[in-house]
Design an enzyme around this catalytic site. Structure first.
Site, PDB file in Angstrom:
ATOM      1  N   ASP A  34       0.812  -1.212   0.000  1.00 37.29           N
ATOM      2  CA  ASP A  34       0.000   0.000   0.000  1.00 37.29           C
ATOM      3  C   ASP A  34       0.849   1.268   0.000  1.00 37.29           C
ATOM      4  O   ASP A  34       2.069   1.230   0.171  1.00 37.29           O
ATOM      5  CB  ASP A  34      -0.933   0.000   1.213  1.00 37.29           C
ATOM      6  CG  ASP A  34      -2.169  -0.865   0.997  1.00 37.29           C
ATOM      7  OD1 ASP A  34      -2.399  -1.289  -0.145  1.00 37.29           O
ATOM      8  OD2 ASP A  34      -2.899  -1.108   1.980  1.00 37.29           O
ATOM      9  N   LYS A  56      -3.880   3.449  -2.177  1.00 36.10           N
ATOM     10  CA  LYS A  56      -5.110   4.235  -2.306  1.00 36.10           C
ATOM     11  C   LYS A  56      -4.821   5.664  -1.883  1.00 36.10           C
ATOM     12  O   LYS A  56      -4.901   6.005  -0.714  1.00 36.10           O
ATOM     13  CB  LYS A  56      -6.226   3.614  -1.456  1.00 36.10           C
ATOM     14  CG  LYS A  56      -6.652   2.234  -1.934  1.00 36.10           C
ATOM     15  CD  LYS A  56      -7.712   1.630  -1.037  1.00 36.10           C
ATOM     16  CE  LYS A  56      -8.201   0.297  -1.588  1.00 36.10           C
ATOM     17  NZ  LYS A  56      -7.135  -0.720  -1.635  1.00 36.10           N
ATOM     18  N   MET A 170      -7.723   9.704   8.669  1.00 35.81           N
ATOM     19  CA  MET A 170      -8.247  10.234   7.407  1.00 35.81           C
ATOM     20  C   MET A 170      -9.147  11.451   7.622  1.00 35.81           C
ATOM     21  O   MET A 170     -10.194  11.587   7.009  1.00 35.81           O
ATOM     22  CB  MET A 170      -9.007   9.122   6.656  1.00 35.81           C
ATOM     23  CG  MET A 170      -8.143   7.934   6.295  1.00 35.81           C
ATOM     24  SD  MET A 170      -9.069   6.495   5.679  1.00 35.81           S
ATOM     25  CE  MET A 170      -9.673   5.785   7.226  1.00 35.81           C
TER      26      MET A 170
END
Length: 254
Positions: A34, A56, A170
């Site tokens: 990732d 991502k 996030m």
């Protein structure tokens, strides 16, 4: 039939990778990794290992999650030993549960190798214990990304009166909204808040303040960063130990 290791790479500092995670990487002939995985960790792989990037980015996904799932299944059915390498811990906002579910459905052998999540490590490197006998006996790891159809008001109202420490993943782009929602639902405007950017790395930078002023103070902070909300943030000024980047903003603020 091959095997899949779902491995947590830790929060950024490559030395925080677990020994079991290192062994999984060294055993594998394919690694799917990732965006937030420290590239130094990839150097632990044996010669000839194939690498696939599955990161991502907040604005763009290199691979849809469904395609990553298919790759894991297809590669394992071809007999490969695979490490699915994720930043932090695979079961803390890493979609590891979804991938394990797919593997179990296809009867593919797999192991979960936990990692140190940034919600604990980034505050620790900033001198912030997420629990402390004098300040907090409860902590929640929460995401700022709500599921479709979920009421933001209900979500943050619950958290405003819930655990004494909130570690928010996030959430940088939504910081103004998060602060306002918590204040609207009864959290004191003077509640301490800190943002830790690139926690545990040589580029770590921490800005602290309160729900009332952190948006202005942390305007230069970008993803990836952890948001820590609660009285434990006060401990930073007593036990800060990690030498980190100092911004012009920090030097000019009182």
């Amino acid at each position: 039939m091959g095997k899949v290791y779902l491995v947590g790479a830790g929060p950024g500092d490559p030395e925080l990778l677990t020994i079991k995670g290192m062994k999984a990487i060294q055993t594998s002939d394919v690694i799917l990794y990732d965006r937030l995985v420290n590239k130094d960790i990839l150097e632990l792989a044996k010669p000839g290992t194939k690498f696939f990037y599955c990161g991502k980015d907040p604005n763009k996904h290199s691979l849809p999650q469904e395609e990553t799932n298919r790759m894991l299944v297809n590669l394992a059915k071809k007999g490969h030993v695979i490490t699915r390498l994720k930043g932090g811990d695979p079961f803390v906002f890493g979609r590891g549960g979804e991938e394990a579910e797919i593997l179990a459905h296809h009867q593919i052998p797999f192991e979960i190798v936990p990692g140190i999540t940034s919600g604990i490590a980034a505050p620790a490197y900033a001198g912030i214990p997420v629990t402390h006998r004098d300040y907090s006996s409860s902590v929640a790891l929460v995401t700022a990304v709500n599921k479709p159809g979920m009421s933001k008001d209900d979500y943050w109202a619950h958290l405003a009166h819930g655990p004494e420490t909130l570690c928010v993943y996030m959430g940088v782009k939504r910081l103004p909204e998060i602060c306002q929602l918590l204040i609207n639902h009864g959290k004191s405007i003077d509640t301490p808040v800190a943002l830790v950017h690139l926690g545990t790395t040589s580029s770590q930078k921490t800005i602290d303040g309160t729900l009332g002023n952190i948006v202005e103070r942390a305007s230069e902070i970008q993803n990836p960063a952890m948001i820590i909300i609660g009285d434990v943030v006060q401990m930073r000024h007593k036990i800060s130990w990690f030498k980190e980047q100092t911004s012009d903003l920090e030097m000019t603020l009182p």
